[in-house]
Design a protein around this motif. Sequence first.
Motif, PDB file in Angstrom:
ATOM      1  N   GLY A   1       3.462  -6.217   3.233  1.00 48.68           N
ATOM      2  CA  GLY A   1       1.971  -5.756   2.159  1.00 48.68           C
ATOM      3  C   GLY A   1       0.953  -5.260   4.025  1.00 48.68           C
ATOM      4  N   ALA A   2      -0.013  -6.331   3.824  1.00 47.33           N
ATOM      5  CA  ALA A   2      -0.478  -6.154   5.278  1.00 47.33           C
ATOM      6  C   ALA A   2       0.314  -6.794   6.060  1.00 47.33           C
ATOM      7  CB  ALA A   2      -2.344  -6.813   4.551  1.00 47.33           C
ATOM      8  N   GLN A   3       0.812  -7.904   5.996  1.00 46.02           N
ATOM      9  CA  GLN A   3       1.380  -8.093   6.970  1.00 46.02           C
ATOM     10  C   GLN A   3       2.409  -7.436   7.794  1.00 46.02           C
ATOM     11  OE1 GLN A   3       0.323 -10.982   7.704  1.00 46.02           O
ATOM     12  NE2 GLN A   3      -0.922 -10.703   5.991  1.00 46.02           N
ATOM     13  N   ALA A   4       3.413  -6.272   7.099  1.00 44.20           N
ATOM     14  CA  ALA A   4       4.252  -5.562   7.650  1.00 44.20           C
ATOM     15  C   ALA A   4       3.692  -4.596   7.765  1.00 44.20           C
ATOM     16  CB  ALA A   4       5.655  -4.926   6.143  1.00 44.20           C
TER      17      ALA A   4
ATOM     18  N   ALA B   1       1.112  -1.536  -0.259  1.00 45.38           N
ATOM     19  CA  ALA B   1      -0.337  -0.251  -0.261  1.00 45.38           C
ATOM     20  C   ALA B   1       0.827   1.206  -0.090  1.00 45.38           C
ATOM     21  CB  ALA B   1      -0.789   0.267   0.976  1.00 45.38           C
ATOM     22  N   ARG B   2       1.980   1.225   0.117  1.00 38.07           N
ATOM     23  CA  ARG B   2       2.812   1.776   0.471  1.00 38.07           C
ATOM     24  C   ARG B   2       4.314   1.832  -0.202  1.00 38.07           C
ATOM     25  NH1 ARG B   2       6.767   5.484   3.952  1.00 38.07           N
ATOM     26  NH2 ARG B   2       5.992   7.544   4.029  1.00 38.07           N
ATOM     27  N   THR B   3       5.059   2.848  -0.649  1.00 38.44           N
ATOM     28  CA  THR B   3       6.814   2.222  -1.462  1.00 38.44           C
ATOM     29  C   THR B   3       7.371   3.545  -1.083  1.00 38.44           C
ATOM     30  OG1 THR B   3       6.129   2.259  -3.223  1.00 38.44           O
ATOM     31  CG2 THR B   3       5.346   0.255  -2.965  1.00 38.44           C
ATOM     32  N   THR B   4       6.431   4.839  -0.732  1.00 30.56           N
ATOM     33  CA  THR B   4       7.090   5.914  -0.758  1.00 30.56           C
ATOM     34  C   THR B   4       8.545   6.094  -0.257  1.00 30.56           C
ATOM     35  OG1 THR B   4       4.866   6.955   0.065  1.00 30.56           O
ATOM     36  CG2 THR B   4       7.704   7.777   0.137  1.00 30.56           C
ATOM     37  N   ALA B   5       9.308   5.265   0.640  1.00 32.80           N
ATOM     38  CA  ALA B   5      10.659   5.382   0.874  1.00 32.80           C
ATOM     39  C   ALA B   5      11.329   4.320   0.009  1.00 32.80           C
ATOM     40  CB  ALA B   5      10.710   5.178   2.601  1.00 32.80           C
TER      41      ALA B   5
ATOM     42  N   ALA C   1      -5.534  -2.451  -3.755  1.00 27.50           N
ATOM     43  CA  ALA C   1      -6.384  -1.285  -3.644  1.00 27.50           C
ATOM     44  C   ALA C   1      -7.747  -1.425  -4.725  1.00 27.50           C
ATOM     45  CB  ALA C   1      -5.708  -0.152  -4.805  1.00 27.50           C
ATOM     46  N   MET C   2      -8.386  -0.602  -3.818  1.00 30.38           N
ATOM     47  CA  MET C   2      -9.957  -0.573  -4.601  1.00 30.38           C
ATOM     48  C   MET C   2      -9.800   0.385  -6.665  1.00 30.38           C
ATOM     49  SD  MET C   2     -12.239   0.484  -1.429  1.00 30.38           S
ATOM     50  CE  MET C   2     -11.137   1.985  -0.916  1.00 30.38           C
TER      51      MET C   2
ATOM     52  N   THR D   1       6.482   9.403  -7.603  1.00 31.79           N
ATOM     53  CA  THR D   1       5.719   8.893  -8.226  1.00 31.79           C
ATOM     54  C   THR D   1       6.128   7.677  -7.045  1.00 31.79           C
ATOM     55  OG1 THR D   1       6.152   8.719 -10.947  1.00 31.79           O
ATOM     56  CG2 THR D   1       5.489   6.777  -9.564  1.00 31.79           C
ATOM     57  N   PRO D   2       5.249   7.859  -5.820  1.00 31.82           N
ATOM     58  CA  PRO D   2       5.770   7.074  -5.020  1.00 31.82           C
ATOM     59  C   PRO D   2       5.568   5.897  -4.747  1.00 31.82           C
ATOM     60  CG  PRO D   2       3.996   8.469  -4.564  1.00 31.82           C
ATOM     61  CD  PRO D   2       4.680   9.066  -5.340  1.00 31.82           C
ATOM     62  N   LEU D   3       5.119   5.091  -5.609  1.00 33.44           N
ATOM     63  CA  LEU D   3       4.566   3.720  -6.009  1.00 33.44           C
ATOM     64  C   LEU D   3       6.071   3.046  -7.032  1.00 33.44           C
ATOM     65  CD1 LEU D   3       0.733   2.870  -5.177  1.00 33.44           C
ATOM     66  CD2 LEU D   3       2.291   2.027  -3.500  1.00 33.44           C
ATOM     67  N   PHE D   4       6.375   3.894  -7.586  1.00 32.12           N
ATOM     68  CA  PHE D   4       7.134   3.865  -8.687  1.00 32.12           C
ATOM     69  C   PHE D   4       7.535   1.780  -8.197  1.00 32.12           C
ATOM     70  CE2 PHE D   4      10.779   2.529 -11.306  1.00 32.12           C
ATOM     71  CZ  PHE D   4      10.049   2.807 -12.861  1.00 32.12           C
ATOM     72  N   PHE D   5       8.368   1.634  -6.795  1.00 32.13           N
ATOM     73  CA  PHE D   5       8.455   0.798  -6.596  1.00 32.13           C
ATOM     74  C   PHE D   5       7.746  -0.657  -6.692  1.00 32.13           C
ATOM     75  CE2 PHE D   5      10.579  -2.166  -2.651  1.00 32.13           C
ATOM     76  CZ  PHE D   5      12.154  -2.277  -3.614  1.00 32.13           C
ATOM     77  N   LEU D   6       6.864  -0.522  -6.719  1.00 31.47           N
ATOM     78  CA  LEU D   6       5.122  -1.237  -6.587  1.00 31.47           C
ATOM     79  C   LEU D   6       5.778  -2.794  -7.575  1.00 31.47           C
ATOM     80  CD1 LEU D   6       3.185  -2.585  -5.370  1.00 31.47           C
ATOM     81  CD2 LEU D   6       2.144  -1.520  -6.364  1.00 31.47           C
ATOM     82  N   THR D   7       5.606  -2.398  -8.321  1.00 29.70           N
ATOM     83  CA  THR D   7       6.023  -3.628  -9.599  1.00 29.70           C
ATOM     84  C   THR D   7       7.032  -4.010  -9.510  1.00 29.70           C
ATOM     85  OG1 THR D   7       7.102  -1.705 -11.236  1.00 29.70           O
ATOM     86  CG2 THR D   7       3.979  -2.464 -11.127  1.00 29.70           C
ATOM     87  N   LEU D   8       8.259  -3.703  -8.981  1.00 32.13           N
ATOM     88  CA  LEU D   8       9.442  -4.358  -9.170  1.00 32.13           C
ATOM     89  C   LEU D   8       8.931  -5.012  -8.186  1.00 32.13           C
ATOM     90  CD1 LEU D   8      10.108  -1.094 -10.952  1.00 32.13           C
ATOM     91  CD2 LEU D   8      12.485  -1.802  -9.653  1.00 32.13           C
ATOM     92  N   TRP D   9       8.864  -4.852  -6.391  1.00 32.18           N
ATOM     93  CA  TRP D   9       8.730  -5.464  -5.572  1.00 32.18           C
ATOM     94  C   TRP D   9       8.059  -6.738  -6.080  1.00 32.18           C
ATOM     95  CZ3 TRP D   9      12.218  -6.847  -2.991  1.00 32.18           C
ATOM     96  CH2 TRP D   9      11.828  -7.676  -1.009  1.00 32.18           C
ATOM     97  N   MET D  10       6.539  -6.261  -6.610  1.00 32.48           N
ATOM     98  CA  MET D  10       5.866  -7.484  -7.181  1.00 32.48           C
ATOM     99  C   MET D  10       6.255  -8.687  -7.876  1.00 32.48           C
ATOM    100  SD  MET D  10       2.297  -5.686  -8.710  1.00 32.48           S
ATOM    101  CE  MET D  10       1.811  -7.289  -9.235  1.00 32.48           C
ATOM    102  N   ALA D  11       7.574  -8.026  -9.051  1.00 31.08           N
ATOM    103  CA  ALA D  11       8.296  -9.133  -9.738  1.00 31.08           C
ATOM    104  C   ALA D  11       9.428 -10.014  -8.589  1.00 31.08           C
ATOM    105  CB  ALA D  11       8.582  -9.137 -10.903  1.00 31.08           C
ATOM    106  N   ALA D  12       9.832  -9.225  -7.599  1.00 35.55           N
ATOM    107  CA  ALA D  12      11.066  -9.725  -6.720  1.00 35.55           C
ATOM    108  C   ALA D  12      10.369 -11.279  -5.951  1.00 35.55           C
ATOM    109  CB  ALA D  12      11.441  -8.885  -5.767  1.00 35.55           C
ATOM    110  N   CYS D  13       8.728 -10.518  -5.903  1.00 39.41           N
ATOM    111  CA  CYS D  13       8.037 -11.539  -4.574  1.00 39.41           C
ATOM    112  C   CYS D  13       7.666 -12.824  -5.079  1.00 39.41           C
ATOM    113  CB  CYS D  13       7.253 -11.111  -4.254  1.00 39.41           C
ATOM    114  SG  CYS D  13       7.719  -9.740  -2.511  1.00 39.41           S
ATOM    115  N   HIS D  14       7.446 -12.504  -6.722  1.00 42.47           N
ATOM    116  CA  HIS D  14       7.165 -13.326  -7.472  1.00 42.47           C
ATOM    117  C   HIS D  14       8.379 -14.257  -7.964  1.00 42.47           C
ATOM    118  CE1 HIS D  14       4.840 -15.999 -10.515  1.00 42.47           C
ATOM    119  NE2 HIS D  14       6.152 -16.171 -11.742  1.00 42.47           N
ATOM    120  N   LEU D  15       9.382 -13.921  -8.062  1.00 44.83           N
ATOM    121  CA  LEU D  15      10.699 -14.507  -8.100  1.00 44.83           C
ATOM    122  C   LEU D  15      11.265 -15.954  -7.186  1.00 44.83           C
ATOM    123  CD1 LEU D  15      12.914 -15.144 -10.206  1.00 44.83           C
ATOM    124  CD2 LEU D  15      13.839 -13.355  -9.258  1.00 44.83           C
ATOM    125  N   MET D  16      10.842 -15.028  -5.899  1.00 49.51           N
ATOM    126  CA  MET D  16      10.858 -15.456  -4.694  1.00 49.51           C
ATOM    127  C   MET D  16      10.113 -16.760  -4.507  1.00 49.51           C
ATOM    128  SD  MET D  16      12.075 -13.164  -1.253  1.00 49.51           S
ATOM    129  CE  MET D  16      11.406 -11.624  -2.175  1.00 49.51           C
TER     130      MET D  16
END
Length: 391
Positions: A298-301, A181-185, A359-360, A210-225
């Motif tokens: 995400g929700a777990q963090a 939900a937040r990837t600003t930092a 997101a909704m 673009t504070p959410l730019f990191f999001l799709t990179l992290w999606m792919a990283a988690c999928h890779l894991m």
Amino acid sequence: MTLAANAAAMKRLQAVRPNWRDVRFARDVLGLPEHTLLHAGPPYADPCRPSAPVLSSAILCCIYEGWAADEQTAAQLIASGRVKLVSAQSYEVVTPLAAVISSGTALVEIADGDGDAAWSLLGSGAGPQIRFGSRDPAVIERMKWRDKVLAPALAAALAAGSIDLIPLARTGLDHGDDLHARTTAASVALRDVISPRLNDPDIDAMLRQTPLFFLTLWMAACHLMMSAAARDADPSTTLVVALAGNGIDIGIRLAGRPTHWTTTVAAAPAGPRIDPSVLTPAAALTGDSGVIDAAGFGAQALMLAPEPAAAFEPWLPPDWRREQACLYAGVHPCFADLRCGLDAASVVSQNAAPLAAIAMIGADGRSGLLGRGLFAAPVDLFATAVRSLNP
């Protein structure tokens, strides 16, 4: 046997070091055929009748690719099956919300040292986005800029060396991100690394805004894991390697049977709206980004992310911190303050619905982004998936 199998899968997950290696086009890296669109979540029962937001994105993509001159013609191509909608995860791709991926779409390529890779959509800044599932024609202009200007510039920047995402994710968590939900930092940290390699001030400005730019990179990283967790997994392994929705159904995949989707009818996420006066119903769960929450972010963090946690507070169940932690199999050495690896067997034994921060978007396929969302995945879905490991 399940505990030992899960432990082995966790070791493979923990060994992955995701790096942003390149920006590439779907036609080149996936061999994606023309007139094929990749969508989030499990395959549609009827690919000719996708959910309204995915249909809107698919229509815009058909126009962008030159397959149709107008919305009506594009809709006919999809309804007839001449444009095929295929689950993105069958290509090792994860895509956000209602975004679809065509052969000409620019993708971020996230790779591990052993050569394994996963892909997701290249973000293109704030404003109208293909992932929001609307018919806004401004999306097409943004896609052109993404593929013609942004993609080559970022590919050139990455030619100087790949970017390790783990330290950036760690920085994000240390500064209030949940990484969904937040990837600003994390996005700021990423810009700090890549900005010196850029020659275009407009691209640097986009990254800054673009504070959410990191999001799709992290999606792919988690999928890779999660794909590593599933590699050669014992059939009894109950780790969840996919949690996703296509706007009609929600589906999960388990490491012990990684090509099999267990599905049920999806509900909609709930959460704070950008404009509370907009009463458009939210679409049923849409997007592949639940893989972030399945990995343990995400929700777990949210306990590390006070701003999104406060926004979600009215929708969080009592005792969510303790309850959610019990559903995860272990700890990642780089993220020792979190549990990681969602375990379907634990979901069933604890009778607790795992949470995801997705997101909704408008169910009408017109309204676009409505706000942040929180989704509780039904326990029965996980029970069915666990039973499928021992038919």
